[in-house]
Design a protein around this motif. Structure first.
Motif, PDB file in Angstrom:
ATOM      1  N   ALA A 161       0.830  -1.213   0.000  1.00 48.92           N
ATOM      2  CA  ALA A 161       0.000   0.000   0.000  1.00 48.92           C
ATOM      3  C   ALA A 161       0.863   1.262   0.000  1.00 48.92           C
ATOM      4  N   VAL A 162       1.941   1.210  -0.783  1.00 51.21           N
ATOM      5  CA  VAL A 162       2.862   2.345  -0.889  1.00 51.21           C
ATOM      6  C   VAL A 162       2.349   3.320  -1.955  1.00 51.21           C
ATOM      7  N   LEU A 206       8.436  -3.080  -2.689  1.00 49.64           N
ATOM      8  CA  LEU A 206       7.365  -2.093  -2.613  1.00 49.64           C
ATOM      9  C   LEU A 206       6.160  -2.540  -3.437  1.00 49.64           C
ATOM     10  N   SER A 207       4.984  -2.278  -2.929  1.00 51.81           N
ATOM     11  CA  SER A 207       3.758  -2.690  -3.610  1.00 51.81           C
ATOM     12  C   SER A 207       2.670  -1.648  -3.326  1.00 51.81           C
ATOM     13  N   TRP A 208       1.733  -1.429  -4.211  1.00 56.60           N
ATOM     14  CA  TRP A 208       1.490  -2.035  -5.515  1.00 56.60           C
ATOM     15  C   TRP A 208       1.234  -0.917  -6.512  1.00 56.60           C
ATOM     16  N   SER A 209       1.349  -1.229  -7.811  1.00 58.78           N
ATOM     17  CA  SER A 209       1.168  -0.233  -8.884  1.00 58.78           C
ATOM     18  C   SER A 209       1.913   1.057  -8.561  1.00 58.78           C
ATOM     19  N   SER A 223      12.858  -4.117  -5.194  1.00 57.19           N
ATOM     20  CA  SER A 223      11.887  -4.429  -6.238  1.00 57.19           C
ATOM     21  C   SER A 223      10.653  -3.578  -6.049  1.00 57.19           C
ATOM     22  N   TRP A 224       9.942  -3.372  -7.164  1.00 56.99           N
ATOM     23  CA  TRP A 224       8.789  -2.489  -7.160  1.00 56.99           C
ATOM     24  C   TRP A 224       7.680  -3.157  -7.955  1.00 56.99           C
ATOM     25  N   ARG A 225       6.525  -3.309  -7.315  1.00 58.31           N
ATOM     26  CA  ARG A 225       5.377  -3.862  -8.012  1.00 58.31           C
ATOM     27  C   ARG A 225       4.917  -2.860  -9.069  1.00 58.31           C
TER      28      ARG A 225
END
Length: 362
Positions: free
Chosen positions: A93-94, A126-129, A144-146
């Motif tokens: 929920a970033v 990190l998540s999401w979109s 990593s990044w969603r």
């Protein structure tokens, strides 16, 4: 939890844990003390007036002008790294991203620095979109990044093909942050991070919600990008074909190779009605993922500057005599994952995958 972590580590496994940005609401309301920070409480670390810190609304934003805010973040890092011995921390929920208007960049940066200060390596996901426009704020502080929404459809199956297909476009804005400079034809920023395509749901047969061709296409893209390889399949209900795919030597070899430099689309060399993703290897060979994203059969191929020999990395079969290009008819939503080894000066290049002889297979 520490005993669980120690047990997992003794088996050569890793522990991943989960967190949302902000101060837990219950801690703020109870004015809970902050670890290693005499006089600081969660209430003192909270911004006023109280406001949500994330899309889920389960935490309050921090007041960064208060020293208690930084102390709280350090206490979180200590708990996850030093006490619980986590190897991966999923920060969910970033924002910007996560279908929300907030900004968690400062929280992510502070937590990343605090984790590093513990002396242990913790993979931060990190998540999401995550919004690509905020890449500069997040890339230095996460592994990593969603790049997308959830792959799961939250329906009667795990996922549907349209969610898999979206990953091809959603990953593109992040590629320049995930390959080492000089690793491809495109300019790349040196970075330790990778696009995260979400879980790979290919192990439960009909429950997956995708066809055999779609499973292979999904696994090939996940491997070529070298990001987190996590399956959402029920491990107690893996089908023989699902287990074979998730443990396939060629698939895993490509994912390991993409740990140093990720694949990128090569539109200039690509021909036909699909997408061509190219992973350049240090030994001079290339891994190509050719994808037909259409709903009907299409030919997809690529041209090369010099002749090469090629091998299908799923079947292990050779793909004909040396040639300066390759072209194949692919079924709807299908792919081929191949390694192209140059004929001239390619003596140092080795095949990523060679199937075991029939007599040695279990």
């Amino acid at each position: 939890m520490r005993r669980l972590a120690d047990t997992l580590h003794s088996r050569g496994q890793k522990l991943g844990l989960y967190l949302n940005p902000g101060l837990p609401k219950a801690a703020v309301r109870a004015a809970s003390p902050v670890l290693f920070a005499p006089g600081c409480t969660a209430a003192a670390a909270a911004a006023r007036p109280l406001r949500p810190a994330n899309r889920f609304g389960n935490a309050f934003a921090l007041n960064w002008s208060s020293p208690c805010a930084a102390a709280y973040v350090r206490s979180v890092a200590h708990q996850f790294s030093a006490e619980l011995r986590a190897d991966l921390l999923k920060l969910d929920a970033v924002s910007p991203g996560s279908e929300w208007h907030g900004d968690n960049a400062r929280f992510v940066a502070a937590l990343s620095r605090a984790l590093e200060a513990t002396g242990r390596t913790v993979w931060v996901s990190l998540s999401w979109s995550i919004d690509p426009a905020s890449a500069a704020a997040f890339v230095p502080f996460a592994n990593s990044w969603r790049t997308s929404d959830d792959v799961e459809c939250y329906c009667d199956v795990l996922a549907r093909w349209p969610a898999v297909r979206r990953r091809f476009a959603q990953a593109r804005p992040w590629l320049r942050y995930s390959c080492e400079a000089g690793g491809s034809d495109r300019a790349c920023d040196a970075s330790r991070g990778r696009p995260d395509l979400d879980s790979l749901d290919v192990g439960n047969g009909a429950l997956d919600g995708v066809s055999d061709e779609e499973r292979k296409s999904a696994a090939s893209l996940w491997a070529l990008l070298g990001g987190p390889l996590v399956t959402g399949s029920d491990l107690t209900r893996l089908t023989p074909s699902g287990l074979a795919l998730l443990t396939h030597g060629g698939f895993l070899a490509v994912h390991r190779a993409a740990g140093d430099r990720t694949a990128v689309p090569d539109e200039q060399s690509c021909a036909g009605g699909g997408e061509c993703w190219r992973l350049r290897l240090p030994d001079g060979s290339d891994v190509w993922g050719l994808f037909n994203l259409r709903d009907e059969t299409a030919r997809v191929g690529f041209a090369a500057a010099a002749p090469f020999t090629a091998r299908d990395l799923w079947s292990g079969a050779g793909l004909g005599p040396p040639a300066a290009g390759f072209n194949a008819s692919l079924p709807a939503h299908g792919c081929i994952l191949l390694q192209a080894r140059p004929v001239a000066g390619g003596g140092a290049a080795s095949w990523l995958y060679t199937p075991a002889p029939e007599s040695t297979r279990q």
